[in-house]
Design a protein around this motif. Sequence first.
Motif, PDB file in Angstrom:
ATOM      1  N   PRO A 190    -109.179  31.011  -9.107  1.00 31.11           N
ATOM      2  CA  PRO A 190    -110.218  30.108  -9.611  1.00 31.11           C
ATOM      3  C   PRO A 190    -109.975  28.658  -9.208  1.00 31.11           C
ATOM      4  N   PRO A 191    -111.058  27.884  -9.130  1.00 30.37           N
ATOM      5  CA  PRO A 191    -110.923  26.446  -8.863  1.00 30.37           C
ATOM      6  C   PRO A 191    -110.031  25.796  -9.913  1.00 30.37           C
ATOM      7  N   GLY A 192    -109.294  24.804  -9.470  1.00 33.48           N
ATOM      8  CA  GLY A 192    -108.408  24.091 -10.375  1.00 33.48           C
ATOM      9  C   GLY A 192    -107.022  24.685 -10.478  1.00 33.48           C
ATOM     10  N   THR A 193    -106.813  25.862  -9.883  1.00 35.58           N
ATOM     11  CA  THR A 193    -105.498  26.490  -9.927  1.00 35.58           C
ATOM     12  C   THR A 193    -104.482  25.617  -9.194  1.00 35.58           C
ATOM     13  N   LEU A 194    -103.332  25.446  -9.799  1.00 35.04           N
ATOM     14  CA  LEU A 194    -102.231  24.721  -9.192  1.00 35.04           C
ATOM     15  C   LEU A 194    -101.417  25.710  -8.370  1.00 35.04           C
ATOM     16  N   VAL A 195    -101.141  25.355  -7.121  1.00 38.72           N
ATOM     17  CA  VAL A 195    -100.406  26.226  -6.218  1.00 38.72           C
ATOM     18  C   VAL A 195     -99.158  25.485  -5.738  1.00 38.72           C
ATOM     19  N   HIS A 196     -98.010  26.148  -5.814  1.00 38.60           N
ATOM     20  CA  HIS A 196     -96.755  25.614  -5.283  1.00 38.60           C
ATOM     21  C   HIS A 196     -96.403  26.430  -4.044  1.00 38.60           C
ATOM     22  N   VAL A 197     -96.294  25.753  -2.916  1.00 35.76           N
ATOM     23  CA  VAL A 197     -96.015  26.402  -1.640  1.00 35.76           C
ATOM     24  C   VAL A 197     -94.607  26.034  -1.194  1.00 35.76           C
ATOM     25  N   PRO A 222     -85.262  25.179  -0.654  1.00 42.80           N
ATOM     26  CA  PRO A 222     -86.217  24.814   0.399  1.00 42.80           C
ATOM     27  C   PRO A 222     -87.310  23.896  -0.143  1.00 42.80           C
ATOM     28  N   PRO A 223     -87.894  23.094   0.735  1.00 41.81           N
ATOM     29  CA  PRO A 223     -88.968  22.193   0.302  1.00 41.81           C
ATOM     30  C   PRO A 223     -90.158  22.965  -0.279  1.00 41.81           C
ATOM     31  N   ALA A 224     -90.815  22.346  -1.243  1.00 40.79           N
ATOM     32  CA  ALA A 224     -92.004  22.934  -1.855  1.00 40.79           C
ATOM     33  C   ALA A 224     -93.054  21.846  -2.023  1.00 40.79           C
ATOM     34  N   TYR A 225     -94.300  22.257  -1.968  1.00 47.34           N
ATOM     35  CA  TYR A 225     -95.430  21.329  -1.994  1.00 47.34           C
ATOM     36  C   TYR A 225     -96.462  21.848  -2.986  1.00 47.34           C
ATOM     37  N   ALA A 226     -97.174  20.929  -3.619  1.00 49.91           N
ATOM     38  CA  ALA A 226     -98.171  21.310  -4.623  1.00 49.91           C
ATOM     39  C   ALA A 226     -99.570  20.988  -4.119  1.00 49.91           C
ATOM     40  N   LEU A 227    -100.506  21.851  -4.476  1.00 47.99           N
ATOM     41  CA  LEU A 227    -101.916  21.589  -4.202  1.00 47.99           C
ATOM     42  C   LEU A 227    -102.747  22.184  -5.324  1.00 47.99           C
ATOM     43  N   ARG A 228    -103.946  21.633  -5.487  1.00 48.69           N
ATOM     44  CA  ARG A 228    -104.875  22.119  -6.508  1.00 48.69           C
ATOM     45  C   ARG A 228    -106.119  22.607  -5.788  1.00 48.69           C
ATOM     46  N   LEU A 229    -106.579  23.808  -6.160  1.00 48.85           N
ATOM     47  CA  LEU A 229    -107.701  24.420  -5.466  1.00 48.85           C
ATOM     48  C   LEU A 229    -109.032  23.781  -5.845  1.00 48.85           C
ATOM     49  N   ALA A 230    -109.847  23.577  -4.838  1.00 50.94           N
ATOM     50  CA  ALA A 230    -111.162  22.953  -4.989  1.00 50.94           C
ATOM     51  C   ALA A 230    -112.177  23.951  -5.540  1.00 50.94           C
ATOM     52  N   ALA A 231    -113.211  23.417  -6.160  1.00 48.39           N
ATOM     53  CA  ALA A 231    -114.284  24.262  -6.683  1.00 48.39           C
ATOM     54  C   ALA A 231    -115.113  24.864  -5.555  1.00 48.39           C
ATOM     55  N   ARG A 232    -115.332  24.083  -4.509  1.00 47.55           N
ATOM     56  CA  ARG A 232    -116.131  24.555  -3.378  1.00 47.55           C
ATOM     57  C   ARG A 232    -115.427  24.187  -2.072  1.00 47.55           C
ATOM     58  N   PRO A 233    -114.347  24.921  -1.755  1.00 47.65           N
ATOM     59  CA  PRO A 233    -113.622  24.573  -0.530  1.00 47.65           C
ATOM     60  C   PRO A 233    -114.458  24.871   0.711  1.00 47.65           C
ATOM     61  N   THR A 234    -114.198  24.137   1.756  1.00 48.99           N
ATOM     62  CA  THR A 234    -114.819  24.403   3.043  1.00 48.99           C
ATOM     63  C   THR A 234    -114.263  25.724   3.561  1.00 48.99           C
ATOM     64  N   PRO A 235    -115.137  26.683   3.882  1.00 49.81           N
ATOM     65  CA  PRO A 235    -114.650  27.974   4.367  1.00 49.81           C
ATOM     66  C   PRO A 235    -113.922  27.827   5.706  1.00 49.81           C
ATOM     67  N   THR A 236    -112.882  28.623   5.867  1.00 52.36           N
ATOM     68  CA  THR A 236    -112.138  28.656   7.118  1.00 52.36           C
ATOM     69  C   THR A 236    -112.157  30.078   7.670  1.00 52.36           C
ATOM     70  N   PRO A 294     -98.281  27.443 -12.368  1.00 51.16           N
ATOM     71  CA  PRO A 294     -98.652  27.397 -10.959  1.00 51.16           C
ATOM     72  C   PRO A 294     -98.479  28.760 -10.295  1.00 51.16           C
ATOM     73  N   VAL A 295     -99.290  28.989  -9.284  1.00 46.14           N
ATOM     74  CA  VAL A 295     -99.163  30.181  -8.462  1.00 46.14           C
ATOM     75  C   VAL A 295     -98.195  29.837  -7.336  1.00 46.14           C
ATOM     76  N   ALA A 296     -97.150  30.635  -7.186  1.00 56.12           N
ATOM     77  CA  ALA A 296     -96.141  30.386  -6.158  1.00 56.12           C
ATOM     78  C   ALA A 296     -96.499  31.141  -4.881  1.00 56.12           C
ATOM     79  N   VAL A 297     -96.450  30.424  -3.766  1.00 53.31           N
ATOM     80  CA  VAL A 297     -96.658  31.024  -2.452  1.00 53.31           C
ATOM     81  C   VAL A 297     -95.396  30.744  -1.645  1.00 53.31           C
ATOM     82  N   ASP A 298     -94.689  31.799  -1.287  1.00 59.77           N
ATOM     83  CA  ASP A 298     -93.420  31.649  -0.567  1.00 59.77           C
ATOM     84  C   ASP A 298     -93.651  31.750   0.934  1.00 59.77           C
ATOM     85  N   GLY A 299     -93.502  30.622   1.607  1.00 55.16           N
ATOM     86  CA  GLY A 299     -93.628  30.578   3.054  1.00 55.16           C
ATOM     87  C   GLY A 299     -92.295  30.341   3.738  1.00 55.16           C
ATOM     88  N   THR A 300     -91.210  30.645   3.042  1.00 58.04           N
ATOM     89  CA  THR A 300     -89.873  30.443   3.595  1.00 58.04           C
ATOM     90  C   THR A 300     -89.732  31.217   4.903  1.00 58.04           C
TER      91      THR A 300
END
Length: 102
Positions: A34-41, A74-88, A9-15
Amino acid sequence: MTGTPTDQPVAVDGTGMLCVVLLLHLRRRIEHLPPGTLVHVTATDPAAPLDLPAWCHMTGHTYLGELPTGGGNPPAYALRLAARPTPTRPDAPWHRAPDDAQ
């Protein structure tokens, strides 16, 4: 970075970040993964358990839930990146990008 997601997983530290800043940081960190990447925030803002799933729902990424951290970490959360995310918007990732910016 583009291509195939790794097994790690790719770690993103938002502490210590408020969710507004966390989403700005998260958006920058994942925009070239890339799409499908697991991210731990890691996020200490009490709003994170609400804001992260809502942001994933808006963008199309998959929110996988809170991770077991244990032992005063600290709390951590997981997400998986979409192939075609809605742009923000780069300056406000809690808003969709205008249609002409896509």
